[in-house]
Design a protein around this motif. Structure first.
Motif, PDB file in Angstrom:
ATOM      1  N   GLU A 145       0.114   7.327   8.127  1.00  8.49           N
ATOM      2  CA  GLU A 145      -0.738   6.177   8.459  1.00  8.49           C
ATOM      3  C   GLU A 145      -1.031   5.309   7.241  1.00  8.49           C
ATOM      4  O   GLU A 145      -1.258   4.104   7.358  1.00  8.49           O
ATOM      5  N   SER A 146      -0.993   5.897   6.055  1.00  4.15           N
ATOM      6  CA  SER A 146      -1.295   5.123   4.846  1.00  4.15           C
ATOM      7  C   SER A 146      -0.291   3.991   4.629  1.00  4.15           C
ATOM      8  O   SER A 146      -0.618   2.979   3.993  1.00  4.15           O
ATOM      9  N   VAL A 147       0.916   4.140   5.153  1.00  7.69           N
ATOM     10  CA  VAL A 147       1.939   3.101   5.001  1.00  7.69           C
ATOM     11  C   VAL A 147       1.460   1.777   5.586  1.00  7.69           C
ATOM     12  O   VAL A 147       1.777   0.699   5.059  1.00  7.69           O
ATOM     13  N   GLN A 148       0.681   1.829   6.654  1.00  9.20           N
ATOM     14  CA  GLN A 148       0.190   0.614   7.293  1.00  9.20           C
ATOM     15  C   GLN A 148      -0.781  -0.157   6.400  1.00  9.20           C
ATOM     16  O   GLN A 148      -1.024  -1.346   6.623  1.00  9.20           O
ATOM     17  N   GLN A 177      -3.236  -2.860   0.907  1.00  5.84           N
ATOM     18  CA  GLN A 177      -4.695  -3.011   0.878  1.00  5.84           C
ATOM     19  C   GLN A 177      -5.394  -1.933   0.056  1.00  5.84           C
ATOM     20  O   GLN A 177      -6.565  -2.074  -0.281  1.00  5.84           O
ATOM     21  N   VAL A 178      -4.665  -0.865  -0.266  1.00 11.25           N
ATOM     22  CA  VAL A 178      -5.256   0.254  -1.006  1.00 11.25           C
ATOM     23  C   VAL A 178      -4.502   0.473  -2.308  1.00 11.25           C
ATOM     24  O   VAL A 178      -3.273   0.569  -2.315  1.00 11.25           O
ATOM     25  N   LEU A 179      -5.253   0.538  -3.408  1.00 11.36           N
ATOM     26  CA  LEU A 179      -4.627   0.756  -4.712  1.00 11.36           C
ATOM     27  C   LEU A 179      -4.131   2.198  -4.834  1.00 11.36           C
ATOM     28  O   LEU A 179      -2.970   2.441  -5.137  1.00 11.36           O
ATOM     29  N   PHE A 239      -7.260   5.929   8.979  1.00 14.14           N
ATOM     30  CA  PHE A 239      -7.607   4.656   8.336  1.00 14.14           C
ATOM     31  C   PHE A 239      -7.805   3.523   9.348  1.00 14.14           C
ATOM     32  O   PHE A 239      -8.629   2.633   9.133  1.00 14.14           O
ATOM     33  N   THR A 240      -7.042   3.557  10.418  1.00 12.36           N
ATOM     34  CA  THR A 240      -7.134   2.505  11.441  1.00 12.36           C
ATOM     35  C   THR A 240      -8.519   2.513  12.069  1.00 12.36           C
ATOM     36  O   THR A 240      -9.021   3.562  12.470  1.00 12.36           O
ATOM     37  N   GLY A 241      -9.130   1.327  12.137  1.00 12.63           N
ATOM     38  CA  GLY A 241     -10.482   1.226  12.667  1.00 12.63           C
ATOM     39  C   GLY A 241     -11.543   1.362  11.598  1.00 12.63           C
ATOM     40  O   GLY A 241     -12.723   1.098  11.849  1.00 12.63           O
ATOM     41  N   VAL A 242     -11.123   1.776  10.388  1.00 11.20           N
ATOM     42  CA  VAL A 242     -12.053   1.915   9.259  1.00 11.20           C
ATOM     43  C   VAL A 242     -11.778   0.827   8.227  1.00 11.20           C
ATOM     44  O   VAL A 242     -12.672   0.088   7.819  1.00 11.20           O
ATOM     45  N   CYS A 286       8.524   7.722   2.739  1.00  6.96           N
ATOM     46  CA  CYS A 286       7.691   6.547   3.019  1.00  6.96           C
ATOM     47  C   CYS A 286       7.748   5.506   1.908  1.00  6.96           C
ATOM     48  O   CYS A 286       7.063   4.483   1.971  1.00  6.96           O
ATOM     49  N   ALA A 287       8.537   5.782   0.867  1.00 11.65           N
ATOM     50  CA  ALA A 287       8.761   4.847  -0.243  1.00 11.65           C
ATOM     51  C   ALA A 287       7.523   4.607  -1.096  1.00 11.65           C
ATOM     52  O   ALA A 287       7.284   3.492  -1.580  1.00 11.65           O
ATOM     53  N   ALA A 288       6.735   5.656  -1.324  1.00 14.92           N
ATOM     54  CA  ALA A 288       5.614   5.539  -2.262  1.00 14.92           C
ATOM     55  C   ALA A 288       6.175   5.303  -3.666  1.00 14.92           C
ATOM     56  O   ALA A 288       7.165   5.912  -4.063  1.00 14.92           O
ATOM     57  N   LYS A 289       5.533   4.411  -4.411  1.00 12.99           N
ATOM     58  CA  LYS A 289       6.018   4.067  -5.751  1.00 12.99           C
ATOM     59  C   LYS A 289       5.653   5.133  -6.778  1.00 12.99           C
ATOM     60  O   LYS A 289       6.425   5.418  -7.703  1.00 12.99           O
ATOM     61  N   THR A 290       4.453   5.690  -6.641  1.00  9.39           N
ATOM     62  CA  THR A 290       3.984   6.693  -7.598  1.00  9.39           C
ATOM     63  C   THR A 290       3.295   7.823  -6.853  1.00  9.39           C
ATOM     64  O   THR A 290       2.490   7.576  -5.951  1.00  9.39           O
TER      65      THR A 290
END
Length: 340
Positions: free
Chosen positions: A271-274, A278-280, A189-192, A302-306
């Motif tokens: 990486e999605s944690v960063q 910004q992402v639904l 995701f970084t850089g995108v 990583c403490a994802a809610k769902t």
């Protein structure tokens, strides 16, 4: 605790199909290919397809799915006839994906984004296709099916160039498509995703082999099964059948990476944690069911809610979409209102 119960879409009753077309009952209800392929219509859209179409052992028109050119031409015809996408093509050796399965992923993702049962359409929805490949079908189909804006990234510059070429022949597509060459193979995701950018949903079909040798074995096995099945239907047995080509193709970035699918998924989740604000919804295909458990464990850490798993059945093939969000339900509801 994350929600881990698999979710499966409901299927509509099968309709009577035109003569010679075998119904498919396992695709998403909105999938245009639930009734199989109407080769007469497809040949009219792309006459070149006629050279590959022959009656199968059951007397129905079909193609040889172990032939690379036949599969690629069928894809081009489907995209032109059913989705009004002109000039679709891929360089030799690149991944040639099955269109019905790819569009199924998009339909289930559209249901995920639905607010009170209403699927969002139009350019207020922004989707990110990670590893779009030279085929670019997720972005192309998502734009044509739902009118969403798409960002498509890939680490292979030839893939980006090819998708750009396809888009240039379809001006309405090009206006809703942003292509990004990911120059750092260590990042997903970084850089995108840019600072302050909001993404409704990310999609990905991860490389699932650990090495080139592993990928070659998998492709050869797939083609051998297709060819053997064809010969068996024709002659009742299989003798000395040696497939000469790999019909689905695929480059390194498309088919394999160090550590295989599970390592790619771990990297993506970490990486999605960063980008959690910004992402639904983050989503990805998971080809191996045994990879789900370690992904659930990591998402909990990583403490994802769902966290959800959407199961898809396409013929005899079963696959699944892993879905997660770091936003609480009330925040997701507020996000959806911004699309109105």
């Amino acid at each position: 605790m994350p929600e881990k119960k698999p979710v499966q879409g409901k299927l509509r009753p099968a309709k009577k199909s035109p003569a010679g077309i075998k119904p498919t009952k396992s695709l998403h209800p909105r999938n245009k290919h639930n009734q199989g392929y109407d080769f007469a219509v497809l040949i009219k859209a792309l006459p070149k397809l006629s050279q590959f179409v022959r009656p199968n052992p059951y007397g129905n028109l079909s193609i040889d799915f172990s032939c690379a050119d036949a599969v690629k031409t069928l894809n081009a015809a489907l995209l032109k006839s059913d989705y009004q996408i002109d000039g679709w093509d891929i360089p030799k050796g690149f991944l040639c994906p099955p269109i019905p399965g790819r569009v199924d992923y998009l339909h289930y993702i559209a249901d995920l984004l639905a607010d009170k049962g209403k699927v969002p359409t139009g350019q207020k929805v922004c989707a990110l296709d990670i590893g779009t490949g030279a085929n670019g079908v997720y972005s192309l189909l998502g734009i044509q099916c739902y009118g969403w804006r798409f960002i498509a990234s890939d680490i292979d510059s030839l893939s980006i160039e090819n998708v750009n070429k396809i888009a240039s022949e379809n001006p309405k597509l090009a206006s809703k498509l942003e292509l990004i060459h990911q120059t750092d193979a260590k990042h997903i995701f970084t850089g995108v995703i840019q600072p302050n950018q909001r993404i409704d949903v990310t999609l990905c079909n991860p490389p699932f082999h650990e090495s080139l040798a592993d990928a070659m074995k998998g492709s050869q096995r797939k083609v051998a099964n297709l060819a053997a099945n064809r010969v068996k239907k024709q002659h009742g047995n299989v003798q000395n059948n040696k497939p000469s080509e790999l019909n689905f193709g695929g480059q390194k970035a498309e088919l394999w990476c160090e550590g295989g699918e599970i390592q790619f998924l771990r990297n993506m989740i970490t990486e999605s944690v960063q980008f959690k604000h910004q992402v639904l919804w983050f989503t990805t295909l998971v080809s191996k069911s045994e990879n789900l458990k370690p992904c659930y464990a990591l998402l909990e850490k990583c403490a994802a809610k769902t966290v959800k798993t959407i199961e898809m059945h396409q013929g005899n093939k079963q696959t699944r979409i892993l879905v997660w969000s770091f936003l609480a339900q009330d925040m997701r509801a507020q996000w959806a209102k911004l699309r109105i």
